[in-house]
Design a protein around this motif. Structure first.
Motif: not given
Lengths: 417, 551
Positions: A81-84, A102-104, A307-311, B132-135
């Motif tokens: 999800f983060v990458t896409a 936190g990471n998202l 459920f999260f809303v993608a930014a 990376g994460d956050a960057h």
């Protein structure tokens, strides 16, 4: 794709700065543009939840005259999800665990969800607390999860009042040849901070200090505080050179089979393994993880599915509608409960689920004093070193050495980011 | 350890040499090169060949066409240009009768660039950033994320039921509030602010049924304008009213504001200023706190410096390196020895049922390696594992440094020997039996025949494969990660374990506690690449010398 993302981001920036400008009475310039999502909502979920979501997502689509696509991401949903999302090919809504927040957030991958006070009060308080991060609500919770002590009532009819009683009962069963293991608390060769945490916390251990706002403070790692070292010492007493209740050979891949083949009476686990236990026809009872005699209460980690809303989604308003106003209703919560029996987060659904299955009340009871799993990104630094320290003391090594080494590794990982 | 050929950049040098150095020429054999050449001359007239060429080119064209719409949609004009140029060049090349050498060179070159050169260049450039994460994104994206996530509901603001509507073609929020007495008030919200709408009729749920002068949008129409609805901000005294979905609106104010003038973000409530720091890619306050969202910046040699100067990283590096080297070497040696032994036994003309045995021996090769690794791990479990039960032992195989290392090599030998068996069988069959026969006539014992004749010839053929196998095992992440994850760890140092090889150790550094750090991971990859490449070059030099001797 990247260029488009930048434009979308600038658009969002324009509206955000418009908001900021409103105080000073300037004319805000929200530039209307054509809808890029074309009335389509894309939801990503893991394997278990995809099928049931589909049904309700279709209903949402019909109500709003849009198409809804539910896509199954079988593995590493968070990373994918983060990458896409960064590439602009992500979904509008994603379903995941609250400790991803936190990471998202640091990756700018999700937006806050504006729930009304009434909506918030419809949820279990712990669930809302779990999805809050830096004073903001980031998701609509739908299920709670925590671990408890599952007991084979044929082998051990009585509820152990303390860890000591549990160990005694387990040792007696072992001596009588009725069981081969005292307790099933999965550790494995890498340790398992999640499953050991109730015992660790009961023995007085902690991971982070607290900030003035009561949130976990990553600058204050307490894994090697005096109390925590004492807790590790207690785990050592339960370990391979001590009582033999904690063993590194007991791991995720063999706990369920060992319990269902009646080789142990006590199993520290969560609702996700109950289906297997039922299938094996084991008579069981769910009770809170006992505390050490004279110790603190055994606090399990509390996890919340949300459920999260993608930014960077293409249909953000639709996503907000879906998350804030649609999945917060009881039918959806119950449907998700039926698909995967973890206690729902919505109070009304909790009552209904309790009526359906008495276990729900027991899981909730076991988790009522639970610690919402810290959602700070620094939590990622805990698992490895803490698990290694756990393994070290279970094998009978010096608690202080292990705790100091873990604290050093955790601090290194946090500060050198 | 499976096919070394699939292990990427480090082994390509190994596989492309094997045809030349492989099979010693036999006088009676058909020369494959000549056969090809003859076919080429007769080819021009075959219709089958023509059809094949048309189909192949058509497929390439279809794939290229398939890639065009997403490229245009994404605005990747450079990518589109490259695609067009390459497609046209390929089509021209295979439709003309000239330029024959290029017909053989171009496909390989294209794949080499796409799958080897570009990834390596990308890795190299990433190594100089803090990606990376956050960057992950740009500064603009970080600013948007910071401001968006700072939006807070204004305290004591009313809840609005939202009905999007149109007035003169422009989007308007019709907002319904209900006071404590249950009376409903309807207001119209535009970019200019709020205005009362006196004669609207309100449904039970708070939706507007009808309002004079306004066209209320149906849910479907509203969904079609979702983006516009999300963008509209109705200014109020304290902030702005924004939609929360399509049926509800809330009054929000931003609590963090970006000011391009000072390149800083100000926290409205506390007054703290977070100034942009372009060396870290964060907004940093005077007290050293940073906001969660950062952006990607160039960090120069920082990632490499961190590798070499940070004692907690460079310290375990050497220890891991020694074990890493031993692990790769022993894995290759053991699996080669076992594979060769099996191949020699089955090569003997006296053995019957060779097909059956060969199938049996290749079985481990046919199973998915990661599943087998997990099975092996469970077999070595202290209390529940097959190994301890079978032998009546109570050994913590994977929990003690030396047994864990031994177990890993054992497992890796099992994973790798079928491959060695396969290639050794192939190479053995290419060695003429006359040579060993001749040596035995000259009075050599079978062992001498093997040692002096067969083995050297085999090694000429197989040493490139052994080198690539070594390179593969040097970075055999799966074998370690699935079985021990680098453990067991000494109690006084939980960051580096007894069976950690460089790649597992650095994987944990780059993707473990600190989240994903692609920049750092890229720096490590280039270092490991350099190590493996150096070793491969050195060994290749030696084998080339070997080859000269036996020519």
């Amino acid at each position: 794709m990247r260029r488009r993302t930048v434009f979308a981001a600038l658009g969002a920036a324009a509206s955000a700065s418009a908001l900021a400008a409103c105080g000073s009475n300037e004319t805000p310039s929200a530039a209307p543009s054509k809808d890029k999502g074309n009335g389509k909502l894309v939801i990503w979920a893991d394997t278990k939840r995809t099928a049931v979501l589909k049904k309700y997502a279709d209903q949402f689509g019909k109500d709003n005259g849009i198409t809804v696509e539910v896509k199954e991401v079988a593995e590493n949903l968070q990373t994918v999800f983060v990458t896409a999302s960064q590439q602009g090919s992500g979904p509008d809504v994603v379903v995941g665990a609250h400790d991803w927040i936190g990471n998202l957030v640091q990756n700018g991958a999700i937006d806050p969800v504006q729930l009304s006070a009434a909506q918030k009060s419809a949820f279990a308080a712990a669930a809302i607390k779990a999805v809050s991060f830096n004073g903001q609500t980031y998701g609509a919770p739908y299920a709670l999860e925590n671990i408890a002590l599952v007991r084979n009532t044929d082998l051990a009819p009585a509820v152990p009042a303390s860890v000591e009683e549990l160990v005694k009962a387990g040792q007696d069963l072992k001596k009588a040849g009725k069981a081969s293991e005292i307790l099933l608390c999965q550790a494995g060769a890498q340790g398992d901070a999640y499953h050991i945490y109730p015992l660790y916390s009961s023995a007085g251990g902690s991971m982070f200090g607290l900030t003035s706002a009561g949130d976990p403070d990553p600058k204050n790692v307490t894994v090697n505080s005096a109390e925590s070292i004492a807790a590790f010492a207690k785990l050592k007493d339960l370990g391979e050179k001590g009582a033999g209740a904690l063993k590194t050979s007991i791991a995720a891949e063999n706990v369920v089979a060992t319990f269902t083949s009646k080789k142990s009476a006590f199993f520290i686990t969560g609702a996700w393994n109950i289906a297997d236990i039922k299938k094996a026809g084991i008579k069981y009872e769910i009770t809170p993880v006992p505390a050490f005699a004279g110790g603190k209460p055994a606090q399990p980690f509390l996890g919340v599915q949300a459920f999260f809303v993608a930014a960077k989604g293409k249909s953000k308003a639709l996503a907000q509608e879906f998350v804030a106003n649609y999945v917060t209703n009881k039918e959806v919560a119950m449907a998700l409960y039926d698909a995967d029996p973890r206690p729902p987060a919505l109070l009304a659904a909790i009552d209904e689920a309790k009526a359906k299955d008495p276990d729900v009340a027991k899981w909730l009871d076991a988790g009522k004093d639970g610690l919402p799993m810290p959602a700070i990104p620094e939590m990622a630094a805990i698992w490895g070193p803490f698990g290694n320290a756990e393994v070290a003391v279970i094998k009978g090594n010096d608690p202080k050495t292990a705790a100091d080494a873990a604290a050093k590794a955790i601090n290194d990982a946090i500060t050198k980011k | 350890m499976t096919t070394p050929a699939t292990s990427g950049g480090t082994t390509s040098a190994g596989s492309d040499r094997s045809p030349r150095s492989g099979v010693p020429r036999q006088p009676g054999r058909r020369d494959p090169g000549r056969a090809l050449g003859a076919a080429r001359f007769s080819r021009e007239t075959t219709t089958g060949f023509l059809i094949g060429r048309v189909i192949a080119l058509g497929l390439v064209g279809a794939i290229d066409l398939f890639m065009v719409p997403p490229l245009i949609a994404g605005g990747h004009w450079a990518g589109l240009a490259i695609l067009v140029v390459v497609s046209v060049a390929v089509a021209f090349l295979y439709l003309t009768t000239r330029l024959i050498p290029y017909k053989y060179l171009i496909p390989g070159t294209i794949f080499l660039i796409a799958f080897q050169v570009l990834p390596i260049l990308y890795t190299l450039t990433t190594a100089f950033t803090n990606f990376g994460d956050a960057h992950r994104g740009s500064k603009e994206e970080a600013v948007v994320a910071i401001q968006t996530s700072s939006l807070q509901q204004v305290a004591n603001a009313p809840e609005y039921a939202l009905s999007p509507a149109l007035k003169d073609g422009k989007l308007v929020f019709l907002l319904v509030t209900t006071n404590d007495a249950g009376e409903k008030r309807v207001q119209a919200g535009t970019e200019d602010g709020l205005a009362d709408v006196p004669d609207a009729s309100v449904g039970l749920t708070g939706r507007i049924n009808d309002a004079p002068g306004y066209t209320v949008l149906t849910p479907a129409e509203a969904a079609g304008r979702a983006e516009q609805i999300g963008a509209l901000a109705v200014p109020t005294d304290q902030g702005a009213i924004k939609s929360s979905g399509l049926s509800r609106a809330v009054e929000l104010k931003a609590t963090k504001l970006y000011d391009p003038g000072c390149d800083c973000v100000t926290d409205v409530d506390s007054g703290t200023k977070y100034t942009a720091d372009e060396t870290q890619g964060y907004f940093v306050s005077p007290s050293g706190e940073h906001l969660a969202q950062g952006w990607q910046v160039s960090v120069g040699l920082h990632n490499y410096a961190r590798l070499f100067t940070d004692p907690s990283i460079s310290g375990p590096f050497l220890g891991s390196f020694v074990w890493n080297f031993a692990f790769a070497l022993l894995s290759v040696f053991c699996s080669f020895a076992l594979g060769l032994a099996c191949a020699l036994i089955l090569h003997s003309p006296r053995v019957r049922g060779t097909k059956f045995y060969r199938t049996l021996l290749i079985l481990p090769y046919a199973m998915p390696s990661f599943a087998m690794l997990l099975v092996w791990r469970d077999m070595f479990n202290t209390d529940f594992g097959l190994v301890n039960r079978l032998f009546g032992l109570h050994l913590d195989w994977l929990g003690q440094p030396w047994t864990a290392r031994m177990t890993l090599i054992l497992i890796n030998m099992w994973m790798g020997f079928p491959y060695m068996f396969l290639v050794a069988t192939g190479a053995l069959q290419a060695i003429p039996r006359e040579l060993t026969e001749a040596s035995s006539i000259d009075g050599a014992s079978p062992w001498q025949g093997f040692r002096r004749v067969t083995l050297p010839l085999l090694l000429v053929a197989l040493s490139p494969l052994l080198i690539s196998s070594f390179a593969y095992n040097f970075n055999n992440f799966n074998a370690i990660q699935f079985v021990t994850r680098g453990g067991p760890y000494p109690p006084d140092n939980v960051s580096s374990g007894a069976t950690d090889i460089l790649i597992t150790y650095t994987y944990r550094l780059a993707f473990g506690g600190g989240g994903a750090q692609f920049g750092f991971a890229a720096a490590i990859s280039t270092i490991i690449f350099a190590i493996v490449a150096t070793m491969s070059i050195l060994v290749f030099r030696r084998t080339r010398a070997l080859e000269e001797v036996y020519k």
